[in-house]
Write a protein that holds these residues in place. Structure first.
Motif, mmCIF file in Angstrom:
data_model
loop_
_atom_site.group_PDB
_atom_site.id
_atom_site.type_symbol
_atom_site.label_atom_id
_atom_site.label_comp_id
_atom_site.label_asym_id
_atom_site.label_seq_id
_atom_site.Cartn_x
_atom_site.Cartn_y
_atom_site.Cartn_z
ATOM 1 N N TRP A 89 20.768 39.797 33.312
ATOM 2 C CA TRP A 89 22.335 39.407 33.364
ATOM 3 C C TRP A 89 22.436 38.560 34.624
ATOM 4 O O TRP A 89 21.819 39.053 35.391
ATOM 5 C CB TRP A 89 23.240 40.731 33.184
ATOM 6 C CG TRP A 89 23.289 41.174 31.938
ATOM 7 C CD1 TRP A 89 22.438 42.187 31.633
ATOM 8 C CD2 TRP A 89 24.228 40.905 30.765
ATOM 9 N NE1 TRP A 89 22.740 42.700 30.099
ATOM 10 C CE2 TRP A 89 23.930 41.811 29.822
ATOM 11 C CE3 TRP A 89 25.395 40.203 30.584
ATOM 12 C CZ2 TRP A 89 24.651 41.948 28.781
ATOM 13 C CZ3 TRP A 89 26.124 40.189 29.574
ATOM 14 C CH2 TRP A 89 25.765 40.937 28.567
ATOM 15 N N ASN A 125 25.559 37.848 36.927
ATOM 16 C CA ASN A 125 26.696 38.318 37.468
ATOM 17 C C ASN A 125 27.466 37.222 38.399
ATOM 18 O O ASN A 125 26.937 36.682 39.372
ATOM 19 C CB ASN A 125 26.939 39.731 38.184
ATOM 20 C CG ASN A 125 26.079 40.622 37.399
ATOM 21 O OD1 ASN A 125 26.737 41.012 36.021
ATOM 22 N ND2 ASN A 125 25.254 41.309 37.944
ATOM 23 N N GLU A 126 28.663 36.819 38.052
ATOM 24 C CA GLU A 126 29.400 35.691 38.777
ATOM 25 C C GLU A 126 29.880 36.587 40.032
ATOM 26 O O GLU A 126 30.208 37.794 39.767
ATOM 27 C CB GLU A 126 30.545 35.060 38.109
ATOM 28 C CG GLU A 126 31.182 34.269 38.916
ATOM 29 C CD GLU A 126 32.168 33.177 38.128
ATOM 30 O OE1 GLU A 126 32.852 33.899 37.211
ATOM 31 O OE2 GLU A 126 32.338 31.879 38.483
ATOM 32 N N TYR A 130 34.503 36.763 42.955
ATOM 33 C CA TYR A 130 35.332 37.832 43.360
ATOM 34 C C TYR A 130 34.515 38.927 43.591
ATOM 35 O O TYR A 130 33.766 39.490 42.969
ATOM 36 C CB TYR A 130 36.418 38.090 42.469
ATOM 37 C CG TYR A 130 36.861 36.738 41.960
ATOM 38 C CD1 TYR A 130 37.662 35.961 42.814
ATOM 39 C CD2 TYR A 130 36.824 36.568 40.525
ATOM 40 C CE1 TYR A 130 38.244 34.767 42.248
ATOM 41 C CE2 TYR A 130 37.632 35.193 39.904
ATOM 42 C CZ TYR A 130 38.095 34.487 40.912
ATOM 43 O OH TYR A 130 38.732 33.465 40.185
ATOM 44 N N TRP A 143 35.287 42.069 40.585
ATOM 45 C CA TRP A 143 35.643 41.954 39.038
ATOM 46 C C TRP A 143 35.086 40.505 39.056
ATOM 47 O O TRP A 143 35.085 39.586 39.778
ATOM 48 C CB TRP A 143 36.950 41.684 39.182
ATOM 49 C CG TRP A 143 37.387 41.377 37.692
ATOM 50 C CD1 TRP A 143 37.412 42.000 36.536
ATOM 51 C CD2 TRP A 143 37.905 40.040 37.143
ATOM 52 N NE1 TRP A 143 37.801 41.266 35.461
ATOM 53 C CE2 TRP A 143 38.235 39.809 35.719
ATOM 54 C CE3 TRP A 143 38.262 38.740 37.682
ATOM 55 C CZ2 TRP A 143 38.859 38.942 35.064
ATOM 56 C CZ3 TRP A 143 38.724 37.608 37.140
ATOM 57 C CH2 TRP A 143 38.956 37.833 35.821
ATOM 58 N N GLY A 144 34.649 40.175 37.694
ATOM 59 C CA GLY A 144 33.954 39.008 37.311
ATOM 60 C C GLY A 144 33.387 38.984 35.893
ATOM 61 O O GLY A 144 33.307 40.065 35.443
ATOM 62 N N GLN A 145 32.644 37.901 35.471
ATOM 63 C CA GLN A 145 32.226 37.675 34.271
ATOM 64 C C GLN A 145 30.543 37.888 34.674
ATOM 65 O O GLN A 145 30.006 37.696 35.539
ATOM 66 C CB GLN A 145 32.412 36.419 33.536
ATOM 67 C CG GLN A 145 31.956 35.248 34.271
ATOM 68 C CD GLN A 145 32.526 33.876 33.741
ATOM 69 O OE1 GLN A 145 32.540 33.655 32.367
ATOM 70 N NE2 GLN A 145 32.860 33.033 34.524
ATOM 71 N N ARG A 146 29.781 38.064 33.338
ATOM 72 C CA ARG A 146 28.360 38.065 33.599
ATOM 73 C C ARG A 146 27.818 37.668 32.199
ATOM 74 O O ARG A 146 28.455 37.601 31.246
ATOM 75 C CB ARG A 146 27.724 39.671 33.759
ATOM 76 C CG ARG A 146 28.397 40.682 32.621
ATOM 77 C CD ARG A 146 27.686 42.080 32.919
ATOM 78 N NE ARG A 146 27.863 42.581 31.400
ATOM 79 C CZ ARG A 146 27.024 43.473 31.169
ATOM 80 N NH1 ARG A 146 26.043 44.086 32.107
ATOM 81 N NH2 ARG A 146 27.020 44.173 30.011
ATOM 82 N N PHE A 147 26.664 36.967 32.137
ATOM 83 C CA PHE A 147 26.059 36.217 30.905
ATOM 84 C C PHE A 147 24.712 36.967 30.977
ATOM 85 O O PHE A 147 24.178 36.808 31.857
ATOM 86 C CB PHE A 147 25.974 34.819 31.411
ATOM 87 C CG PHE A 147 27.283 34.024 31.644
ATOM 88 C CD1 PHE A 147 27.928 33.990 32.458
ATOM 89 C CD2 PHE A 147 27.474 33.249 30.227
ATOM 90 C CE1 PHE A 147 29.080 33.204 32.556
ATOM 91 C CE2 PHE A 147 28.483 32.349 30.309
ATOM 92 C CZ PHE A 147 29.444 32.424 31.449
ATOM 93 N N VAL A 199 37.301 32.586 34.483
ATOM 94 C CA VAL A 199 38.219 33.546 33.962
ATOM 95 C C VAL A 199 39.153 34.174 34.907
ATOM 96 O O VAL A 199 39.214 33.738 36.163
ATOM 97 C CB VAL A 199 37.077 34.880 34.014
ATOM 98 C CG1 VAL A 199 36.166 34.688 32.677
ATOM 99 C CG2 VAL A 199 36.284 35.130 35.165
ATOM 100 N N GLY A 200 40.243 34.694 34.178
ATOM 101 C CA GLY A 200 41.448 35.177 35.174
ATOM 102 C C GLY A 200 42.774 34.471 34.807
ATOM 103 O O GLY A 200 43.664 34.425 35.563
#
Lengths: 293, 293
Positions: free
Chosen positions: A6, A8-9, A12, A15-19, A228-229
């Motif tokens: 993965w 992880n962005e 922040y 909190w954040g998105q992951r791919f 995101v957000g």
């Protein structure tokens, strides 16, 4: 199946998105930043700069369309357009779709971003790189606006990273003062102002700064799936009357028709364009009041 | 500082958001689902059902306002409102803000969600639980609409989980047929239809299903910060003429004024309300054409 890797962005801290990474295609440390390109499960290929997601093949159309079509069609007669940043070439491609644009100059500071975009994300720019009306410069956008002649551009599009790292010098008084100087009488400058739910100070501070040099300061929103957000905000400022009143939907539609834009967009429509200036209160309260600046 | 614990949303297999957990407050396996409540870094407290983020204190206003105010003010004269799901109580609270609503019935299948919301997320519902115009039922929404009298509600709000797990039975022919039956002549039903960028089949399938029982099927969008993936879509279907034409902004504003809603919302405004029905093309293409159904 083994557990995927993965990414992880890290925009922040908490909190954040992951791919999930299907395949990492490039990881390069340029003179300016760390650049990663990978193949994702759902979003096609993804470009990451210093840990922040910049663009994915799957949703790039949202950001590019709103960053290019909204200022050009709000202006209505843009012939010379300056793009700062946007190394993937997607904004350049959208700007060149406008028949009335005679010259699109793109200034990207990091040649490695362009090189990697050409190699791994060729669909995003299409044939924009070699388009006869395009001029692509690897160089410093700050320096370019400092040296550009007065009144030489109708629209300036600033597609920067957030005001941390490479992009921070784009958010200064000097930069906006030069933008105002090199714009024509009815000129517009647009720049991304982050996701206000997470980064409200970004919209607030750049809006106040732009209000020092532009009589009209406004903003519009776009729901970009991988920024995101909630809504991201695009700040727009104008010298003349282009932002004095909302452009009616019918006028936007007529301009789009004349420009050759209508009918093949994924996010932008004349109605979405007009509606994007109606900010939710939680965003609107970060804009300067008309009596400020 | 030690590395925080992270909770990864598992809604989509290869992409999603993650939250640093400041403190886990509850983890309960009810008869229906796994319920987690935790304190996050940026979003206040967060409610998670079967791995999917349901609500955070920080951004719940976006979803609740759009799910409650849009159908009520599109209808314009709703007195009896049925809410299915929405165990946190936030929709109930927003519905009760409308002065014209005489009775708001909420039917939530999982009493544990209500219990945990009352204990750990009390600000979301406020005093809605004990409001004299509210009736809170722990029970099966399917069964409730099966047994409810004809023409007994003006608006039905379905705040379900996605059509997997507990929520899947809400997306059936029988359910929508009963909704149509128990609605008054100008009645509306609204339900969340997911994030089309990631879940386009959800909007498509529920829209086709609703089109079998409702002459008017439409949808509107909201950019909810923690329903990641761009706009989420709220599907709305009507029996009468409430959806026959867009409600003008001035009419929405007048209805909001009369209802007592204006001026204290964070996302909803009359302009945002009207604009939310202008769907980007990538979303609009999943709606049934008017000649279908």
């Amino acid at each position: 199946m083994s557990e995927p890797t993965w990414i992880n962005e890290t925009l922040y801290p908490g909190w954040g998105q992951r791919f999930a990474v299907k395949k990492e295609l490039a990881r390069v440390t340029s003179d300016f930043q760390e650049i990663v390109v990978f193949e994702s499960e759902h979003h096609g290929r993804v470009l990451v700069l210093d840990g922040a997601i910049q663009i994915t093949e799957g949703d790039e159309f949202v950001y590019q369309e709103m960053l290019a079509h909204v200022p050009l069609l709000t202006h209505g007669a843009a012939r010379n357009v300056l793009i700062i940043g946007a190394g993937d070439g997607g904004v350049l491609r959208r700007v060149l779709e406008h028949k009335g644009v005679e010259r699109a100059v793109m200034v990207e500071i990091d040649g490695e971003v362009i090189r990697l975009a050409k190699e791994f994300l060729p669909a995003i720019a299409g044939d924009a790189w070699t388009h006869p009306r395009a001029e692509v410069i690897v160089g410093d956008g700050i320096d370019y606006v400092r040296k550009a002649p007065d009144a030489s551009f109708d629209v300036i599009i600033v597609d920067s990273t957030d005001p941390i790292g490479v992009g921070d010098v784009l958010f200064t008084d000097e930069f906006y003062e030069n933008c105002a100087r090199i714009l024509t009488a009815n000129g517009l400058v647009v720049n991304q102002c982050g996701v206000p739910f997470m980064q409200s100070e970004e919209l607030q501070q750049t809006s106040l700064r732009r209000a020092r040099f532009f009589p009209r300061v406004s903003a519009y929103v776009a729901a970009v799936p991988t920024y995101v957000g909630g809504f991201m905000t695009l700040g727009i400022a104008g010298k003349g009357e282009a932002l004095a009143a909302p452009v009616p939907v019918a006028v936007i539609a007529a301009r789009a028709e004349e420009a050759g834009i209508g009918g093949h967009t994924g996010y932008w429509t004349p109605e979405v364009h007009a509606g994007s200036f109606n900010l939710p209160p939680y965003i609107a309260r970060h804009l300067p009041k008309p009596d400020l600046g």
